[in-house]
Design a protein around this motif. Structure first.
Motif: not given
Length: 151
Positions: A139-151
């Motif tokens: 999985f390659e999130p479009k915005n990794p920083e946001t993904f990591l802080t929200e999940h």
């Protein structure tokens, strides 16, 4: 296939003991090949060998290398991706001796431009013998920083 001949460190964010691959060799729109030598100071070496389960990481890094190489060709930064899992992992040896030259291949099965999910068929060889193979999901999130802080 196009010759690539780049150091793995130019395509992968992995550093220190976690960068297992040495070089990207060749690739195309669907596939990439890489090489690596299992070094004596390998993070998982014990008694001159590494367990075959480590091949999963070689396959994952080869898959990531394809993604990074394709981003680089488009002038984009190295993307951040996450290994989700594997199906059909087959390990044909129990362990691999230090000093072994590995030849790794990752072939794209599916890459979604919309949700960042991908699947690759990967194989690792030494001296022409298939050591391990798997279908890897990432999985390659479009915005990794946001993904990591929200999940």
């Amino acid at each position: 296939m196009q010759t690539i001949d780049l150091l793995a460190s130019e395509l992968l964010p992995h550093r220190a003991g976690m960068l297992f691959l040495d070089r990207a060799l060749e690739g195309d729109d669907n596939c990439i090949t890489a090489c690596a030598q299992i070094k004596e100071n390998h993070l998982f070496a014990q008694d001159g060998r590494v367990g075959s389960w480590v091949l999963l990481e070689y396959m994952a890094q080869t898959m990531a290398m394809w993604t990074s190489w394709n981003a680089r060709k488009k002038g984009l930064p190295v993307p951040v991706g996450f290994l989700l899992g594997t199906r059909q992992l087959k390990l044909h040896v129990d362990s691999i001796p230090v000093g072994t030259e590995l030849y790794c291949k990752a072939e794209r099965i599916y890459v979604s431009e919309t949700d960042g999910v991908a699947q690759f068929q990967c194989e690792v060889y030494a001296d022409g013998k298939l050591l391990g193979e798997a279908a890897l999901n990432a999985f390659e999130p479009k915005n990794p920083e946001t993904f990591l802080t929200e999940h």
